[in-house]
Design an enzyme around this catalytic site. Structure first.
Site, PDB file in Angstrom:
ATOM      1  N   TYR A 110     -16.893   1.201 -12.126  1.00 36.13           N
ATOM      2  CA  TYR A 110     -15.342   1.288 -11.694  1.00 36.13           C
ATOM      3  C   TYR A 110     -15.023   1.030 -10.263  1.00 36.13           C
ATOM      4  O   TYR A 110     -15.910   1.265  -9.498  1.00 36.13           O
ATOM      5  CB  TYR A 110     -15.034   3.042 -12.216  1.00 36.13           C
ATOM      6  CG  TYR A 110     -13.733   3.326 -11.710  1.00 36.13           C
ATOM      7  CD1 TYR A 110     -12.678   3.062 -12.583  1.00 36.13           C
ATOM      8  CD2 TYR A 110     -13.380   3.890 -10.433  1.00 36.13           C
ATOM      9  CE1 TYR A 110     -11.655   3.535 -12.727  1.00 36.13           C
ATOM     10  CE2 TYR A 110     -12.070   4.287 -10.180  1.00 36.13           C
ATOM     11  CZ  TYR A 110     -11.059   3.913 -11.318  1.00 36.13           C
ATOM     12  OH  TYR A 110      -9.655   4.362 -11.026  1.00 36.13           O
ATOM     13  N   TRP A 112     -11.688  -0.169  -7.438  1.00 36.64           N
ATOM     14  CA  TRP A 112     -10.555  -0.970  -6.790  1.00 36.64           C
ATOM     15  C   TRP A 112     -10.862  -2.451  -6.322  1.00 36.64           C
ATOM     16  O   TRP A 112      -9.875  -3.346  -6.320  1.00 36.64           O
ATOM     17  CB  TRP A 112      -9.879  -0.463  -5.754  1.00 36.64           C
ATOM     18  CG  TRP A 112      -8.791   0.652  -6.401  1.00 36.64           C
ATOM     19  CD1 TRP A 112      -9.027   1.427  -7.184  1.00 36.64           C
ATOM     20  CD2 TRP A 112      -7.376   0.368  -5.958  1.00 36.64           C
ATOM     21  NE1 TRP A 112      -7.545   2.221  -7.486  1.00 36.64           N
ATOM     22  CE2 TRP A 112      -6.733   1.412  -7.015  1.00 36.64           C
ATOM     23  CE3 TRP A 112      -6.605  -0.403  -5.309  1.00 36.64           C
ATOM     24  CZ2 TRP A 112      -5.412   1.567  -6.866  1.00 36.64           C
ATOM     25  CZ3 TRP A 112      -5.237  -0.197  -5.538  1.00 36.64           C
ATOM     26  CH2 TRP A 112      -4.549   0.675  -6.183  1.00 36.64           C
TER      27      TRP A 112
HETATM   28  N1  LIG Z   1      -2.712   5.500   1.499  1.00 38.11           N
HETATM   29  C1  LIG Z   1      -3.102   5.471   0.135  1.00 38.11           C
HETATM   30  N2  LIG Z   1      -2.174   5.381  -0.879  1.00 38.11           N
HETATM   31  C2  LIG Z   1      -2.977   5.579  -2.235  1.00 38.11           C
HETATM   32  C3  LIG Z   1      -4.266   5.514  -2.435  1.00 38.11           C
HETATM   33  C4  LIG Z   1      -5.342   5.281  -1.214  1.00 38.11           C
HETATM   34  O1  LIG Z   1      -6.392   5.505  -1.414  1.00 38.11           O
HETATM   35  N3  LIG Z   1      -4.331   5.522  -0.129  1.00 38.11           N
HETATM   36  N4  LIG Z   1      -4.894   5.505  -3.728  1.00 38.11           N
HETATM   37  C5  LIG Z   1      -4.028   5.181  -4.830  1.00 38.11           C
HETATM   38  C6  LIG Z   1      -4.584   5.548  -6.182  1.00 38.11           C
HETATM   39  S1  LIG Z   1      -5.928   4.675  -6.662  1.00 38.11           S
HETATM   40  C7  LIG Z   1      -4.041   6.573  -6.804  1.00 38.11           C
HETATM   41  S2  LIG Z   1      -4.542   6.659  -8.460  1.00 38.11           S
HETATM   42  C8  LIG Z   1      -2.934   7.385  -6.441  1.00 38.11           C
HETATM   43  C9  LIG Z   1      -2.879   8.633  -6.685  1.00 38.11           C
HETATM   44  O2  LIG Z   1      -1.703   9.219  -6.613  1.00 38.11           O
HETATM   45  P1  LIG Z   1      -1.493  10.848  -6.549  1.00 38.11           P
HETATM   46  O3  LIG Z   1      -2.536  11.297  -7.582  1.00 38.11           O
HETATM   47  O4  LIG Z   1      -0.086  11.114  -6.914  1.00 38.11           O
HETATM   48  O5  LIG Z   1      -2.039  11.204  -5.058  1.00 38.11           O
HETATM   49  P2  LIG Z   1      -2.400  12.451  -4.514  1.00 38.11           P
HETATM   50  O6  LIG Z   1      -2.483  12.227  -2.808  1.00 38.11           O
HETATM   51  O7  LIG Z   1      -3.784  12.904  -4.915  1.00 38.11           O
HETATM   52  O8  LIG Z   1      -1.617  13.656  -4.690  1.00 38.11           O
HETATM   53  C10 LIG Z   1      -0.188  13.542  -4.603  1.00 38.11           C
HETATM   54  C11 LIG Z   1       0.312  14.791  -3.878  1.00 38.11           C
HETATM   55  O9  LIG Z   1       0.202  15.916  -5.189  1.00 38.11           O
HETATM   56  C12 LIG Z   1      -0.035  17.330  -4.363  1.00 38.11           C
HETATM   57  N5  LIG Z   1      -0.702  18.021  -5.225  1.00 38.11           N
HETATM   58  C13 LIG Z   1      -2.135  18.165  -5.473  1.00 38.11           C
HETATM   59  N6  LIG Z   1      -2.213  19.035  -6.335  1.00 38.11           N
HETATM   60  C14 LIG Z   1      -1.263  19.519  -6.737  1.00 38.11           C
HETATM   61  C15 LIG Z   1      -0.885  20.605  -7.605  1.00 38.11           C
HETATM   62  O10 LIG Z   1      -1.816  21.201  -8.353  1.00 38.11           O
HETATM   63  N7  LIG Z   1       0.341  20.948  -8.121  1.00 38.11           N
HETATM   64  C16 LIG Z   1       1.419  20.046  -7.260  1.00 38.11           C
HETATM   65  N8  LIG Z   1       2.656  20.543  -7.541  1.00 38.11           N
HETATM   66  N9  LIG Z   1       1.188  19.298  -6.464  1.00 38.11           N
HETATM   67  C17 LIG Z   1      -0.049  18.902  -6.121  1.00 38.11           C
HETATM   68  C18 LIG Z   1      -0.646  16.832  -3.267  1.00 38.11           C
HETATM   69  O11 LIG Z   1      -0.134  17.589  -2.001  1.00 38.11           O
HETATM   70  C19 LIG Z   1      -0.714  15.418  -2.962  1.00 38.11           C
HETATM   71  O12 LIG Z   1      -0.216  15.027  -1.672  1.00 38.11           O
HETATM   72  O13 LIG Z   1      -2.242   7.037  -5.054  1.00 38.11           O
HETATM   73  C20 LIG Z   1      -2.594   5.773  -4.707  1.00 38.11           C
HETATM   74  N10 LIG Z   1      -2.158   5.609  -3.368  1.00 38.11           N
HETATM   75  N1  LIG Z   2     -12.111  14.243  -4.307  1.00 31.95           N
HETATM   76  C1  LIG Z   2     -11.341  13.104  -4.738  1.00 31.95           C
HETATM   77  N2  LIG Z   2     -11.848  11.939  -5.428  1.00 31.95           N
HETATM   78  C2  LIG Z   2     -11.140  10.922  -5.996  1.00 31.95           C
HETATM   79  C3  LIG Z   2      -9.954  10.848  -5.772  1.00 31.95           C
HETATM   80  C4  LIG Z   2      -9.165  11.921  -5.478  1.00 31.95           C
HETATM   81  O1  LIG Z   2      -7.867  12.178  -5.539  1.00 31.95           O
HETATM   82  N3  LIG Z   2      -9.983  12.890  -4.831  1.00 31.95           N
HETATM   83  N4  LIG Z   2      -9.413   9.697  -6.370  1.00 31.95           N
HETATM   84  C5  LIG Z   2      -9.796   8.934  -7.167  1.00 31.95           C
HETATM   85  C6  LIG Z   2      -9.196   7.633  -7.636  1.00 31.95           C
HETATM   86  S1  LIG Z   2      -7.575   8.037  -8.195  1.00 31.95           S
HETATM   87  C7  LIG Z   2      -9.731   6.660  -7.669  1.00 31.95           C
HETATM   88  S2  LIG Z   2      -8.992   5.132  -8.219  1.00 31.95           S
HETATM   89  C8  LIG Z   2     -11.258   6.337  -7.024  1.00 31.95           C
HETATM   90  C9  LIG Z   2     -11.417   4.981  -6.076  1.00 31.95           C
HETATM   91  O2  LIG Z   2     -12.649   4.703  -5.934  1.00 31.95           O
HETATM   92  P1  LIG Z   2     -12.948   3.284  -5.753  1.00 31.95           P
HETATM   93  O3  LIG Z   2     -12.109   2.168  -6.399  1.00 31.95           O
HETATM   94  O4  LIG Z   2     -14.575   3.259  -6.141  1.00 31.95           O
HETATM   95  O5  LIG Z   2     -12.911   3.239  -3.977  1.00 31.95           O
HETATM   96  P2  LIG Z   2     -12.921   2.033  -3.015  1.00 31.95           P
HETATM   97  O6  LIG Z   2     -13.345   2.720  -1.820  1.00 31.95           O
HETATM   98  O7  LIG Z   2     -11.681   1.421  -3.201  1.00 31.95           O
HETATM   99  O8  LIG Z   2     -14.144   1.287  -3.462  1.00 31.95           O
HETATM  100  C10 LIG Z   2     -14.099  -0.242  -3.558  1.00 31.95           C
HETATM  101  C11 LIG Z   2     -15.441  -0.581  -3.102  1.00 31.95           C
HETATM  102  O9  LIG Z   2     -15.539  -2.156  -3.341  1.00 31.95           O
HETATM  103  C12 LIG Z   2     -16.037  -2.809  -2.269  1.00 31.95           C
HETATM  104  N5  LIG Z   2     -15.350  -4.039  -2.301  1.00 31.95           N
HETATM  105  C13 LIG Z   2     -13.853  -4.540  -1.872  1.00 31.95           C
HETATM  106  N6  LIG Z   2     -13.798  -5.855  -2.378  1.00 31.95           N
HETATM  107  C14 LIG Z   2     -14.856  -6.236  -2.719  1.00 31.95           C
HETATM  108  C15 LIG Z   2     -15.173  -7.438  -3.356  1.00 31.95           C
HETATM  109  O10 LIG Z   2     -14.309  -8.487  -3.344  1.00 31.95           O
HETATM  110  N7  LIG Z   2     -16.617  -7.605  -4.010  1.00 31.95           N
HETATM  111  C16 LIG Z   2     -17.352  -6.559  -3.885  1.00 31.95           C
HETATM  112  N8  LIG Z   2     -18.490  -6.690  -4.604  1.00 31.95           N
HETATM  113  N9  LIG Z   2     -16.986  -5.494  -3.437  1.00 31.95           N
HETATM  114  C17 LIG Z   2     -15.858  -5.304  -2.789  1.00 31.95           C
HETATM  115  C18 LIG Z   2     -15.578  -1.822  -0.992  1.00 31.95           C
HETATM  116  O11 LIG Z   2     -16.293  -2.163  -0.019  1.00 31.95           O
HETATM  117  C19 LIG Z   2     -15.560  -0.712  -1.792  1.00 31.95           C
HETATM  118  O12 LIG Z   2     -16.836  -0.027  -1.300  1.00 31.95           O
HETATM  119  O13 LIG Z   2     -11.413   7.429  -6.424  1.00 31.95           O
HETATM  120  C20 LIG Z   2     -11.244   8.642  -7.080  1.00 31.95           C
HETATM  121  N10 LIG Z   2     -12.004   9.738  -6.450  1.00 31.95           N
HETATM  122 MO   LIG Z   3      -6.578   5.661  -8.560  1.00 29.86          MO
END
Ligand SMILES: Nc1nc2c(c(=O)[nH]1)N[C@H]1C(S)=C(S)[C@@H](COP(=O)(O)OP(=O)(O)OC[C@H]3O[C@@H](n4cnc5c(=O)[nH]c(N)nc54)[C@H](O)[C@@H]3O)O[C@H]1N2
Ligand SMILES: Nc1nc2c(c(=O)[nH]1)N[C@H]1C(S)=C(S)[C@@H](COP(=O)(O)OP(=O)(O)OC[C@H]3O[C@@H](n4cnc5c(=O)[nH]c(N)nc54)[C@H](O)[C@@H]3O)O[C@H]1N2
Ligand SMILES: [Mo]
Length: 766
Positions: A110, A112
């Site tokens: 898993y 990104w």
């Molecule tokens: N800059 C940046 N943006 C991202 C990402 C990133 O790594 N960096 N990751 C992307 C990815 S992979 C995903 S899946 C999305 C995820 O998107 P989300 O899951 O929507 O992102 P979060 O920041 O975890 O949560 C959004 C807000 O929900 C609020 N929140 C948390 N818990 C609760 C709760 O129990 N109740 C309520 N009402 N609110 C709550 C928090 O204050 C938080 O700021 O974001 C994407 N956007």
């Molecule tokens: N506590 C907490 N944990 C969370 C979340 C949260 O809200 N709270 N959010 C979750 C969510 S929604 C998500 S989506 C996950 C995200 O978790 P990940 O998608 O695993 O996070 P990334 O840091 O984007 O990891 C991508 C990795 O791929 C590497 N990479 C980038 N490009 C390439 C490439 O071209 N080739 C190879 N081989 N490697 C590459 C980068 O260096 C990096 O180490 O995290 C989850 N974890």
């Molecule tokens: Mo995500």
């Protein structure tokens, strides 16, 4: 491939133009059509030149000595040549398949990875492993895994989590209220999977403001409320939203404001839910007073909100984070139930839709921009797991578990192969994962960064970044298909993931199946031709490859009006039933009852929240929202990410009262701890945070290794909050990740070296 005059590329945080001088990237400039380019833009370049870049294949010292994996995460690595490295990986794969079968190879991987669709590391790994006999994979995602498995049972497969949302433009035109659980946080809209030409949130917010739509945010954190005039904010205790929603339904029923005709025609099982909400089935009426005690929201405010919703057209949304918690299926089911009671589902711009606040491009006009990568191959192995159950799988081979109304068994994994993801960022309870990662016989990782995952491998193969290869990027929800030009030669000995897999397939005797005789540039051209063919089918003209490549982008025409979700169902539910057991929206599901849960949306509490027994020992609820300044762990050492760190630590937001109780001031170094571990951060007092709540974004490196002592303090502890989060599935329904259900406490470690007198005064004040 011919190099164009203007070099361009894309990252998950946006498209950009590149200036190269004598083989070195000098600068990047925003994409000229992006109305709000991301402050993260330079991260893509800073990752190329990062000091912790993996530049040569390297093998773990303990593996060479045959330590059986004991030193993973701790050892030194020894650089080796490519031939030797590839021989080792090929031999280990062949050995594992022969001795233990194909299911013993874990290739879930898993993550990104990078934006381009051809060089999509995870997809390429799957293709490579499938061609070699198959692998154990992962299904659903960390983003909305619980809802992804469960919500289709409620509203039907094609209305599940991956289907497009009602365009925000239609919401702005038709709804008077957007009720946004979790708000519309701007930082989340910086990124979009695959890359994007347009950052669209500011445009949408402008339209909402112009149309006078009330945006009501319900969240533990004020900054989740958009920065627009009149935005309203209701502070709530984390993970208690379901109680609030049930109380809203209670008011609708008691004041006869619910839409009985809608409920009768379009839903099934309302009576069961009603009996629960009114307390006839369990003796507890879900009144505003009841919800107030759980959520911390005044009862009158709850009643007022219910009446407002009954009066005015509304769109109800929640960020995905709400379901990343224990019983995370429930708040989403409750929202669908509330929207059903309001009876507005299927009316233009109204109803419900999850994720408007979660990621760039949600609620787009319906571009359906066609993009594709190297195609997948059928995986003969069927032992895949729900994505977040990885540690359970590694720890408990053979164990049975319930998931999505099935019983499954964990396979016995002997080899892990990861490319394009960072489980030592993304998974919960990382000390437990670290132990689990020492169990298999062999771990192979392709990385660009020496991170926690690389250090938990036996062999690290250096991968190129997007700027070192040609590709095509974009997202189905963005108007642009983006050329990604190779800007520089690969750094060090880095190779493309594709070429690594091709070389391994060669050694294992199936190169042709993997490559089909194509180079990566052949695939780039082919993927453009595939997009072209799809667009031709829709009557949209596109240029030939050379013209597209020189131009650097293709802009989709504005689509025709897209339908509101469930519009057809509303118009004729007999002709267009939803794909559920009853053909209607299921507010009650008997098979959920058979899993030992109430058969309707219900408030179930959790082991870790402010109302649970554990709160007497760990009185603070830790939220770990998506990080501003970077994408997950990517760009961790970048300038933009650094702007959200202080003295080398991530920033822990804490309510001033909770800080005062612990004698913590702004900029103090603190430890955040619970029974699972401890991590460090710098405190920032923030009155916008609900009392009893602290906030620490994930993405800092996992420093469970002696290679990675903290650069500033020399303390061997970083700011990775996934050391603290819990690793238990949401429920048997979705088995999603429950990172948001986490209790901790915080203590002072070190006074700030340069205390801000104003901050100290603020603290003493309120
Ligand atoms: N800059 C940046 N943006 C991202 C990402 C990133 O790594 N960096 N990751 C992307 C990815 S992979 C995903 S899946 C999305 C995820 O998107 P989300 O899951 O929507 O992102 P979060 O920041 O975890 O949560 C959004 C807000 O929900 C609020 N929140 C948390 N818990 C609760 C709760 O129990 N109740 C309520 N009402 N609110 C709550 C928090 O204050 C938080 O700021 O974001 C994407 N956007
Ligand atoms: N506590 C907490 N944990 C969370 C979340 C949260 O809200 N709270 N959010 C979750 C969510 S929604 C998500 S989506 C996950 C995200 O978790 P990940 O998608 O695993 O996070 P990334 O840091 O984007 O990891 C991508 C990795 O791929 C590497 N990479 C980038 N490009 C390439 C490439 O071209 N080739 C190879 N081989 N490697 C590459 C980068 O260096 C990096 O180490 O995290 C989850 N974890
Ligand atoms: Mo995500």
């Amino acid at each position: 491939m011919k190099s164009p005059r203007q070099l361009r590329s894309a990252s998950h945080w946006g498209a950009f133009r590149i200036e190269v001088d004598r083989g070195v990237i000098r600068d990047v400039a925003p994409f000229e059509f992006d109305p709000a380019p991301s402050p993260l833009l330079r991260n893509a370049v800073e990752m190329v030149y990062a000091p912790n870049r993996v530049l040569k294949p390297a093998v773990r010292a303990g593996w060479l000595k045959g330590d059986g994996g004991a030193g993973r995460g701790q050892d030194d690595f020894i650089e080796i040549g490519w031939d030797e490295a590839l021989d080792i990986v090929a031999a280990q794969l062949a050995r594992t398949r022969k001795l233990y079968g194909d299911a013993a190879v874990f290739g879930g991987s898993y993550g990104w990875a990078s934006a381009g669709r051809v060089h999509h590391a995870r997809g390429l790994l799957h293709r490579f492993l499938a061609a070699g006999g198959g692998f154990t994979g992962q299904e659903t995602n960390y983003s909305y895994g619980a809802a992804m498995a469960f919500i289709p049972h409620v509203v039907g497969k094609s209305e599940g989590m991956s289907s497009p949302l009602t365009p925000l433009a239609q919401v702005a035109e038709n709804a008077r209220i957007i009720l946004a659980f979790g708000g519309l946080p701007a930082k989340n809209w910086e990124v979009q999977s695959g890359g994007s030409g347009v950052h669209a949130l500011s445009g949408h917010l402008h339209t909402l403001t112009q149309n006078g739509v009330r945006v009501i945010t319900v969240s533990p954190f004020r900054d989740d409320s958009p920065d627009i005039p009149g935005a309203e904010f209701i502070s709530i205790r984390p993970t208690t939203d379901c109680a609030l929603i049930l109380a809203l339904i209670h008011i609708l029923i008691t004041e006869n404001l619910h839409d009985r005709a809608f409920l009768a025609t379009y839903t099934s099982g309302f009576e069961t839910l009603e009996a629960y909400v009114m307390g006839t089935s369990d003796g507890v009426p879900k009144t505003p007073a009841w919800a107030s005690a759980i959520t911390g929201i005044p009862a009158e405010m709850i009643a007022g909100l219910a009446r407002d919703l009954a009066r005015q057209p509304s769109m109800i949304t929640a960020t995905w984070s709400l379901q990343r918690a224990a019983n995370g299926e429930q708040p989403f089911w409750a929202i669908i139930s509330l929207a059903s009671a309001l009876g507005r589902i299927g009316l233009p711009g109204q109803g419900f839709g999850f994720g408007y606040g979660s990621i760039n491009g949600m609620g787009d006009a319906g571009y359906k921009t066609p993009l594709s990568g190297v195609p997948s191959l059928p995986n003969p192995v069927t032992s895949h797991i729900p994505v977040a159950r990885i540690t359970d799988m590694l720890m408990n081979p053979g164990q049975g578990y319930r998931y999505n109304f099935q019983t499954r068994h964990y396979p016995d994994i002997r080899l892990i192969y990861w490319a394009g993801g960072n489980p030592f960022h993304h998974h919960q309870d990382l000390n437990r994962l670290s132990t689990a990662f020492r169990k298999p016989d062999f771990v192979a990782v392709h990385e660009i960064i020496w991170n926690g995952t690389a250090r938990h491998s036996d062999i690290v193969l250096p991968a190129t970044t997007a700027l070192e290869r040609n590709d095509i990027g974009g997202s189905s929800r963005d108007p642009f298909i983006l050329a990604m030009h190779r800007a520089i030669n690969p750094m060090g000995d880095a190779r493309n993931d594709y070429d690594i897999f091709a070389a391994l397939a060669e050694r294992l005797g199936y190169r042709k199946t993997f490559t089909e005789g194509r180079t990566t540039d052949d695939w780039v051209k082919r993927q453009w031709e595939r997009s072209r063919a799809t667009l031709a089918g829709r009557g949209i003209d596109t240029p030939d490859f050379e013209t597209f490549w020189e131009q650097g982008y293709f802009r989709m025409p504005e689509p025709k009006r897209m339908k509101t979700r469930l519009e057809d169902f509303r118009a004729d539910p007999e002709a267009n039933p939803v794909e559920t057991a009853t053909g209607r929206i299921m507010l009650s599901l008997p098979q959920v009852g058979e899993e030992g849960l109430p058969p309707h949306a219900a408030w179930l509490g959790a082991d870790e929240y402010l109302g649970s027994a554990l709160a007497s020992r760990y009185p603070l609820h830790l939220l770990t929202p998506q990080p501003p300044g970077r994408l997950h762990s990517q760009g961790g050492l970048s300038t933009a990410s650094g702007a959200h760190r202080r003295n080398g630590y991530e920033i822990l937001r804490i309510n001033p009262k909770d800080a005062r109780d612990r004698e913590i001031a702004d900029d103090d170094v603190v430890e955040v701890f619970n029974d699972r571990g401890v991590c460090m951060a710098v405190a920032a007092l923030d009155p916008g945070l609900c009392e009893g709540v602290v906030r620490l974004p994930p993405g800092a490196d996992y420093l469970g290794s002696r290679r990675a002592v903290d650069p500033v303090s020399q303390l061997d502890r970083g700011s990775n909050p996934n050391i603290l989060t819990r690793d238990v599935g949401t429920s048997v329904l979705g088995q999603g990740c429950t990172a948001q259900s986490c209790l901790v406490d915080v203590r002072l470690v070190q006074r700030s070296p340069n205390p801000d007198p104003a901050a100290t005064k603020r603290m003493g004040g309120s």
